[in-house]
Scaffold this active site. Structure first.
Site, PDB file in Angstrom:
ATOM      1  N   ASP A   1      43.151  51.400  50.650  1.00 35.13           N
ATOM      2  CA  ASP A   1      43.318  50.354  49.647  1.00 35.13           C
ATOM      3  C   ASP A   1      42.453  49.171  50.078  1.00 35.13           C
ATOM      4  O   ASP A   1      41.980  49.108  51.220  1.00 35.13           O
ATOM      5  CB  ASP A   1      44.793  49.969  49.562  1.00 35.13           C
ATOM      6  CG  ASP A   1      45.052  48.876  48.552  1.00 35.13           C
ATOM      7  OD1 ASP A   1      44.417  48.894  47.485  1.00 35.13           O
ATOM      8  OD2 ASP A   1      45.872  47.985  48.838  1.00 35.13           O
TER       9      ASP A   1
ATOM     10  N   GLU B   1      40.138  30.906  42.675  1.00 38.25           N
ATOM     11  CA  GLU B   1      40.163  29.681  41.889  1.00 38.25           C
ATOM     12  C   GLU B   1      41.022  28.622  42.582  1.00 38.25           C
ATOM     13  O   GLU B   1      40.683  27.438  42.591  1.00 38.25           O
ATOM     14  CB  GLU B   1      40.705  29.962  40.490  1.00 38.25           C
ATOM     15  CG  GLU B   1      40.418  28.831  39.519  1.00 38.25           C
ATOM     16  CD  GLU B   1      40.748  29.197  38.089  1.00 38.25           C
ATOM     17  OE1 GLU B   1      41.724  29.935  37.898  1.00 38.25           O
ATOM     18  OE2 GLU B   1      40.037  28.747  37.182  1.00 38.25           O
TER      19      GLU B   1
ATOM     20  N   PHE C   1      37.225  32.366  30.609  1.00 38.44           N
ATOM     21  CA  PHE C   1      36.527  33.444  31.305  1.00 38.44           C
ATOM     22  C   PHE C   1      36.933  34.803  30.741  1.00 38.44           C
ATOM     23  O   PHE C   1      38.062  35.017  30.334  1.00 38.44           O
ATOM     24  CB  PHE C   1      36.880  33.384  32.795  1.00 38.44           C
ATOM     25  CG  PHE C   1      36.579  34.656  33.521  1.00 38.44           C
ATOM     26  CD1 PHE C   1      35.312  34.907  34.006  1.00 38.44           C
ATOM     27  CD2 PHE C   1      37.563  35.617  33.698  1.00 38.44           C
ATOM     28  CE1 PHE C   1      35.033  36.089  34.649  1.00 38.44           C
ATOM     29  CE2 PHE C   1      37.290  36.799  34.351  1.00 38.44           C
ATOM     30  CZ  PHE C   1      36.018  37.037  34.830  1.00 38.44           C
TER      31      PHE C   1
ATOM     32  N   ARG D   1      30.997  35.038  48.480  1.00 42.23           N
ATOM     33  CA  ARG D   1      31.035  35.185  47.021  1.00 42.23           C
ATOM     34  C   ARG D   1      30.584  33.863  46.407  1.00 42.23           C
ATOM     35  O   ARG D   1      31.213  32.828  46.617  1.00 42.23           O
ATOM     36  CB  ARG D   1      32.443  35.553  46.573  1.00 42.23           C
ATOM     37  CG  ARG D   1      32.940  36.807  47.253  1.00 42.23           C
ATOM     38  CD  ARG D   1      34.406  37.056  47.006  1.00 42.23           C
ATOM     39  NE  ARG D   1      34.680  37.377  45.614  1.00 42.23           N
ATOM     40  CZ  ARG D   1      35.868  37.758  45.179  1.00 42.23           C
ATOM     41  NH1 ARG D   1      36.882  37.865  46.018  1.00 42.23           N
ATOM     42  NH2 ARG D   1      36.045  38.041  43.910  1.00 42.23           N
TER      43      ARG D   1
ATOM     44  N   ASP E   1      41.247  46.734  41.925  1.00 42.38           N
ATOM     45  CA  ASP E   1      40.441  45.574  41.582  1.00 42.38           C
ATOM     46  C   ASP E   1      39.264  45.955  40.698  1.00 42.38           C
ATOM     47  O   ASP E   1      38.870  47.123  40.627  1.00 42.38           O
ATOM     48  CB  ASP E   1      39.912  44.899  42.847  1.00 42.38           C
ATOM     49  CG  ASP E   1      41.002  44.110  43.552  1.00 42.38           C
ATOM     50  OD1 ASP E   1      42.068  43.934  42.943  1.00 42.38           O
ATOM     51  OD2 ASP E   1      40.788  43.690  44.695  1.00 42.38           O
TER      52      ASP E   1
ATOM     53  N   ARG F   1      39.430  49.977  39.803  1.00 37.92           N
ATOM     54  CA  ARG F   1      40.348  50.017  38.663  1.00 37.92           C
ATOM     55  C   ARG F   1      41.122  51.330  38.589  1.00 37.92           C
ATOM     56  O   ARG F   1      41.310  51.882  37.508  1.00 37.92           O
ATOM     57  CB  ARG F   1      39.582  49.794  37.364  1.00 37.92           C
ATOM     58  CG  ARG F   1      39.113  48.374  37.141  1.00 37.92           C
ATOM     59  CD  ARG F   1      40.269  47.428  37.029  1.00 37.92           C
ATOM     60  NE  ARG F   1      39.907  46.136  36.509  1.00 37.92           N
ATOM     61  CZ  ARG F   1      40.731  45.109  36.460  1.00 37.92           C
ATOM     62  NH1 ARG F   1      41.954  45.253  36.914  1.00 37.92           N
ATOM     63  NH2 ARG F   1      40.350  43.963  35.979  1.00 37.92           N
TER      64      ARG F   1
ATOM     65  N   ASP G   1      49.088  49.191  51.807  1.00 38.55           N
ATOM     66  CA  ASP G   1      50.165  48.259  52.141  1.00 38.55           C
ATOM     67  C   ASP G   1      51.110  47.978  50.986  1.00 38.55           C
ATOM     68  O   ASP G   1      52.053  47.217  51.149  1.00 38.55           O
ATOM     69  CB  ASP G   1      49.572  46.929  52.621  1.00 38.55           C
ATOM     70  CG  ASP G   1      48.926  46.159  51.481  1.00 38.55           C
ATOM     71  OD1 ASP G   1      48.336  46.809  50.597  1.00 38.55           O
ATOM     72  OD2 ASP G   1      49.011  44.922  51.466  1.00 38.55           O
TER      73      ASP G   1
ATOM     74  N   ASN H   1      51.821  50.598  45.201  1.00 41.49           N
ATOM     75  CA  ASN H   1      50.819  51.362  44.460  1.00 41.49           C
ATOM     76  C   ASN H   1      50.031  52.306  45.362  1.00 41.49           C
ATOM     77  O   ASN H   1      49.242  53.106  44.879  1.00 41.49           O
ATOM     78  CB  ASN H   1      49.867  50.406  43.723  1.00 41.49           C
ATOM     79  CG  ASN H   1      49.163  49.453  44.672  1.00 41.49           C
ATOM     80  OD1 ASN H   1      49.603  49.242  45.807  1.00 41.49           O
ATOM     81  ND2 ASN H   1      48.081  48.882  44.232  1.00 41.49           N
ATOM     82  N   ASP H   2      50.234  52.208  46.674  1.00 38.73           N
ATOM     83  CA  ASP H   2      49.565  53.111  47.619  1.00 38.73           C
ATOM     84  C   ASP H   2      50.473  54.238  48.089  1.00 38.73           C
ATOM     85  O   ASP H   2      50.022  55.123  48.830  1.00 38.73           O
ATOM     86  CB  ASP H   2      49.076  52.330  48.844  1.00 38.73           C
ATOM     87  CG  ASP H   2      48.168  51.179  48.482  1.00 38.73           C
ATOM     88  OD1 ASP H   2      47.278  51.395  47.639  1.00 38.73           O
ATOM     89  OD2 ASP H   2      48.350  50.070  49.009  1.00 38.73           O
TER      90      ASP H   2
END
Length: 1230
Positions: free
Chosen positions: A415, A519, A560, A617, A699, A811, A837, A840-841
């Site tokens: 992950d 952000e 955005f 980034r 992601d 995704r 972790d 979803n894993d």
């Protein structure tokens, strides 16, 4: 009702739709929905013994020994006492049952801890707090909140949650303490992300607030989807007061989430316990077996066939002997009536030799394997170098049966969020008006590496500064204090252009709620440099600029999305000036700049390239002043477009493009998506060990690519990084084929790489490894992956992906993660490891051969489902390259040696049969047969299997290629097994015929004959024990005091026990059990006996020494080469060279987006996303006059540690463990 854990009742019919009614348990109980109790344990007090024994006897070996025990109680065929089998069998069953019991007790404790948590449940009843079903006309009704256990919560109940509480079950949000029924949740348990997410209740239920009477009277009916594992989707309807309301995922709270920054909320239970999405994602626990276990099952079948073959030969030999010699032999040993038939004698002899030769598969083998695995598991638990001091988290081996599999991993599935990264964004650098800030230079102007000891900027001049923010370049704060207009405009933009929400529950203590941590990091940076975002309303943003509070009118948010990759706001300053502020991907912002910015663009581009080269980034910032008349017209057209029924999105995009023109460039920001410590180095080491790493993340593609470059999975020097992002199956197939054609231009559609492999009952294709010229990467998004995983295309995808060095899947859903792992397991002859972790894993962790959970600050759901757990990704290299490799090496050495010593032990019986009339007479003493595996040879082989190592851990890290033989199964496989068997055949021949020849017609020094059966048995068994001990010494690469003690002690134990058992005293006490009276002292005092032992042992090991010498000289393995270097070094290896901070030279820039989905601009401007402002506010940066406080300035500079959860991220921690790299550096500095 269950019997031995098996469901004996009719299965519940599959649920197609869930129906429930609030506050009506009687109605809801009619559907027999699951309660909120969870159960992960396997046994209870009644079922443990029968179910555990049933499981244990499913092992072929255990069932085999049970059959042997039955045979041994039959006097006609048994030539050995029953205790030779029952004692080791009981030991094995007891040891395994004890381990299973402890594991299940721990599961029971975990279940009880969760099931007995408390939550407030809304109950209605009479004064005795009875349920609604018991209320009768005329009763006095009271409604109360009762503290109930989680396990007692049922579907349809209304519960109250308070701040920082775990969500009890899957709930429909009814109301909350926040304005507009909003709540904030942390989903770390589900997806490992710590940034807060927003949920909002329906207005019709939110109006009930915390009014207990209204909530108790609520009788809404919900119809929704049945239980499933989709974390990102929910569909349903609520019917209340004859009105139907739509329900989606934004109104649902899932079990495992944590309520944050919300005083309280009420929710209606939709799914409980095993039916919650969290538990549905856990899947069914499967029994994992190592590749060695699977190989052992095949070898055991071979051994059984070999045993039957030997027994058949000896039975035929007995039949022939009976026909030719049997009638003469009856003079010496008369037969019982009815047993004088040669055929019957041969039949009985067959089963007698089955008993005698059963030691080819000794039951002590399985006892030893369990002990070795347990010991190697303790090494992982005790390893201080895998202990994370900051979170006080040690490594933990949660299973004891998979250690050697850690030494054979070929594919790692990881992950991203919370596993490779910390999910913390830090403001590192920026470029303002052509000047770069963030680096620290010495007095000569040379850059200095920033460490934790570098002086930090002192923000004490700013009372509203975030104390967790860290920056080291003091020139930026000096520019702010000198009122540089470009710098002020830069931070003003960061303070205004966002959708962050500010929370100020106490005066001066600001907490930002951001939809994404990047952000939040930008707003926090502006806050510390004197431009503090204070609060907002639907039409205004209030900030504090250098001590003075200013309110900007918010006129529009150009939000955005994944196509625009930028965000703009239009504001009116207190002086009435109209301005547009824009931030976004630099490539898109550059296209919209005014021509006058050309020179500034060139300088800023250089800075952006430098930032991108460090893996940061980047984001470009620009602005423009607007004409009042033009904006009025634009605003009118914007209103018309936003209310259009057709092509609304296209019309809005055209308006956005129109106004976002001729912008003036302010600068750029550089944010670090903070990796966990040591991630790039770990990935580099694992790659050198020929381990392929695939990242499976939910992601978006750009974020995943940025992390891929940051952690060295993707590199600029790669020949090409393929991006698969097609939207149709045909396009996906073509893109995969194009990628493969690029990697192997001369390779047409070739099916030769698909090797058919015959499996039990089916046929599957194995995709072989293909060599490519160059190094490639592959990035595939979720919708393309869905097509690639279809049966018709999965082999195309797998073949292309396996040709690449690194693979990133973006995704992906939890189900797709498991499908990718299953695909590799099914079609690649390789071991897989999954690490994650979050919940979803879990499916991925359970699907892989090895599952690893990351523990610490994140959720524990992945840890609870894992086989191994630790706190940091960097510990994975030690788990595999050290513990895994050692465990595999030790287990393989153990098996090779164990089979050798037992085959040799057993085959001596086979040769002896030709000299005893095939009578099933044993060549050894019965007690020697019983103690050979349990006492005489048990400890030496355990010592080797627990302490042996070819090289130490430092050399293992310096030479990760030592890991490769494990991936190829080079240490124990079928050819090696048959070599071991041939070696045993040779040794057994020597061990039988050399003592036989030495004792044939031999006399003692006093002229007496010593060629009797008992003396021969003693000599043979002594030669055998000495030989196997010498062989063990040759196999052992790392001698310790314990190993030496075990080997010498076992030989001493043998002679001590032998002399004791062959003494007069034991014979007098138990004459039938100890018949070898005086044999030891009469035989072992003869010099020719010891010379025979020496000769036999030498002849047994001489071919081994010769073969190994020639092999090392002519065809050395990687282990031989490294061990030769170790011997030459004769000391601990020198420390590795000091590694400079990784800098990636690249022109690639990552213009990151602000969230994984569209922005929250609509919520901000619609007043649906606001906190109540604090009762009293002040500017916070100065006195009542608004003048800033300028005293106490001590410049420094870099990195804004922003955490949406409010946890301190950059606080200095004392006594943190020293990493291996730091340790080497410290050593070098001494």
């Amino acid at each position: 009702m269950t019997f031995f854990g098996m469901d004996c009742t009719r299965r519940k019919e599959r649920e197609l739709e869930r129906k429930l009614r609030a506050n009506d348990r009687e109605y809801n109980l009619s559907f027999k929905y699951a309660t909120n109790a969870i159960k992960t344990s396997k046994y209870n007090a009644l079922t443990f013994l029968p179910l555990n024994l049933f499981e244990q006897f499913q092992r072929i070996a255990n069932a085999y020994f049970l059959v042997l025990l039955v045979l041994q109680v039959i006097p006609w065929i048994s030539s050995l006492s029953w205790f030779t089998t029952v004692v080791p069998l009981v030991m094995v069953l007891t040891a395994t049952a004890a381990k299973d019991a402890m594991d299940d007790i721990n599961r029971h404790r975990s279940d009880n801890q969760v099931n007995n948590r408390k939550v407030q449940v809304l109950l209605g009843g009479k004064l005795s707090s009875e349920r609604w079903m018991d209320v009768q006309v005329g009763d006095i009704i009271i409604v109360l909140l009762s503290s109930e256990r989680w396990m007692d919560v049922q579907v349809g109940d209304i519960i109250k949650l308070e701040n920082n509480q775990f969500v009890t079950a899957d709930l429909l949000l009814l109301s909350s303490s926040e304005p507009l029924n909003l709540i904030y949740i942390e989903t770390a348990e589900l997806d490992g992300e710590t940034n807060l997410k927003v949920r909002q209740a329906l207005t019709v239920t939110g109006d009930m607030g915390d009014n207990i009477e209204s909530l108790a009277a609520f009788n809404g009916e919900v119809r929704c989807e049945p239980p499933n594992n989709r974390l990102d989707r929910f569909t349903g309807t609520l019917t209340y007061d004859n009105q139907k309301y739509s329900l989606d995922n934004e109104k649902i709270l899932l079990r495992g989430c944590t309520l944050r920054n919300t005083d309280w909320c009420f929710g209606l239970v939709l799914f409980g316990g095993p039916e919650t999405k969290l538990m549905q994602n856990c899947g069914k626990s499967t029994f994992k077996r190592t590749s060695i276990d699977r190989l052992m099952n095949v070898l055991v079948l071979f051994i059984f066939l070999f045993l039957a073959f030997m027994c058949s030969i000896l039975a035929v030999g007995n039949w022939i002997w009976e026909l030719n010699e049997g009638s003469q032999f009856t003079v010496f040993l008369p037969r019982q009536e009815g047993t004088d038939s040669a055929a019957l004698s041969a039949f009985l002899t067959f089963w007698s030799y089955v008993i005698i030769l059963n030691t080819v598969v000794p039951i002590s083998l399985y006892v030893s394997v369990e002990i070795i695995r347990l010991g190697n598991s303790f090494y992982i638990d005790w390893d201080r170098k895998m202990y994370h001091a900051r979170s006080d988290t040690p490594a933990e081996a949660r299973t004891t049966t998979l250690n050697e599999e850690l030494g054979q991993i070929k594919y790692i599935f990881s992950d991203k969020t919370g596993t490779l990264t910390q999910n913390i964004m830090t403001f590192n650098k920026c470029s303002v008006n052509g000047k770069s800030y963030g680096d620290v230079c010495d007095y000569t102007g040379q850059r200095v590496e920033i460490t934790e000891y570098t002086e930090r900027v002192d923000f004490s001049f700013n009372p509203l500064a975030d104390p967790r923010f860290v920056f080291h370049d003091h020139s930026l704060v000096e520019a702010v204090k000198l009122e540089n207009p470009e710098v002020h405009a830069f931070f003003r933009l960061l303070a205004l252009c966002h959708t962050v929400m500010a929370e100020e529950k106490t005066e001066g203590e600001l907490h930002y709620q951001a939809q994404s941590p990047d952000e939040g990091a930008l707003v926090t940076a502006a806050r510390n440099f004197g431009f503090v975002f204070r609060f907002r309303t639907p039409d205004s943003v209030t900030i504090v600029e250098m001590g003075q509070q200013r309110r900007y009118q918010l006129l529009a948010i150009l939000d955005f999305d994944n196509v625009r990759k930028r965000m703009s706001v239009i504001v009116r300053s207190p002086e009435g000036k109209l301005s547009l502020y824009c931030k976004g991907a630099d490539t898109l912002v550059y296209e919209r700049l005014h021509k006058s910015c050309t020179k500034l663009m060139d300088v800023t581009t250089e800075h952006l390239n430098e930032f991108a080269g460090e893996g940061l980034r980047t984001l470009a910032l620009a602005y423009k002043d607007l004409d009042e008349e033009y904006f009025s017209q634009w605003k009118q057209r914007h209103h018309e477009a936003s209310t259009a029924l057709e092509d609304r999105e296209d019309k809005l995009d055209q308006l956005y493009e129109e106004i976002e023109k001729d912008l003036l460039l302010l600068g750029a920001t550089a944010i670090e998506d903070k990796l966990q410590d040591g991630v790039p180095q770990t990935i580099e080491q694992l790659s050198k060990a020929d381990i392929k790493i695939w990242v499976l993340t939910g992601d978006k593609q750009e974020t995943a690519e940025n992390i891929g470059y940051s952690c060295n999975m993707l590199r600029e020097e790669m020949n090409e990084v393929f991006v698969i992002s097609a939207h149709t199956p045909e396009e996906v197939r073509q893109e995969l084929r194009n990628a493969r054609a690029t990697m192997k231009p001369d390779d047409a559609v070739d099916d030769s790489v698909f090797l058919p492999e015959r499996t039990v009952g089916n046929r599957k294709e194995v995709v072989s490894d293909e060599l490519v010229n160059g190094e490639y990467g592959l990035v595939i998004n979720g919708h393309s992956l869905a097509y690639a995983l279809e049966r018709s295309m999965e082999l195309e995808f797998l073949r292309t992906a396996c040709m690449c060095s690194s693979v990133i899947c973006c995704r992906v859903t939890p189900l797709q993660k498991a499908q990718v792992v299953e695909l590799v397991k099914k079609h690649k002859q390789a071991c897989t490891l999954a690490i994650g972790d979050g919940a979803n894993d879990v499916s991925m962790i359970k699907a892989a051969h090895i599952g690893v959970g990351i523990s610490g600050q994140e959720g524990m759901q992945a840890v609870l489902s894992s086989d191994y757990s630790f706190a940091q990704f960097r510990f994975l290299q030690r788990l595999l390259l050290v513990h895994g490799r050692w465990s595999y090496l030790r287990m393989c050495k153990f098996l090779r040696y164990f089979f050798y010593k037992n085959f040799t032990f057993t085959l001596v019986h086979f040769w002896y049969a030709f000299f005893c009339g095939f009578s099933a007479q044993t060549v050894y003493d019965e007690w020697y047969i019983t103690l050979y595996n349990l006492v005489y040879t048990a400890l030496p082989v355990l010592g080797m299997s627990l302490f042996d190592q070819d090289v130490n851990d430092a050399w293992s890290f310096q030479h990760p290629e030592l890991y490769v033989p494990g991936q190829l199964n080079l240490y124990f496989n079928k050819p090696l097994f048959f070599k071991c068997a041939l070696h045993s055949v040779y040794s057994s021949l020597v061990l039988f015929f050399i003592p036989y020849a030495a004792m044939h017609d031999t006399l003692r020094h006093d002229g007496k004959d010593i060629a009797d059966y008992q003396s021969f048995a003693l000599l043979t068994q002594t030669c055998l024990l000495v030989t196997v001990c010498v062989q063990l010494g040759l196999d052992m690469a790392y001698w310790t005091a314990v190993n030496t003690f075990f080997v010498v002690g076992s030989l001493a134990m043998y002679f001590a026990v032998t002399f004791a058992m062959y003494s007069n005293g034991m014979y007098l006490i138990f004459p039938s059990s100890f018949p070898f009276i005086g044999t030891a002292r009469n035989s072992l005092n003869q010099p020719n006996m010891w010379l025979t032992i020496l000769l036999t042992s030498t002849l047994c090991v001489l071919p081994v020494v010769t073969y190994r010498f020639l092999l090392i000289q002519l065809c050395p393995t990687i282990n031989d080469k490294v061990m030769f270097k170790v011997r030459r070094a004769k000391a601990t290896p020198p420390p590795p060279p000091r590694r400079a901070r990784l800098r990636r030279t690249s022109s690639r820039r990552s213009g990151y987006a602000f969230s994984h989905t569209g922005g929250y601009g609509n919520l901000v401007t619609s007043a649906r996303y606001l906190h109540r402002p604090a009762a009293a506010r002040s500017s916070g940066l100065g006195q009542a006059t608004g003048r800033p406080i300028m005293g106490g300035f001590s410049p420094m500079g870099r990195s804004a540690g922003y955490s949406p959860t409010g946890r301190p991220q950059n606080a200095k921690v004392q006594d943190v463990e020293v990493t291996s790299l730091q340790m080497y550096r410290t050593t070098a500095d001494l």
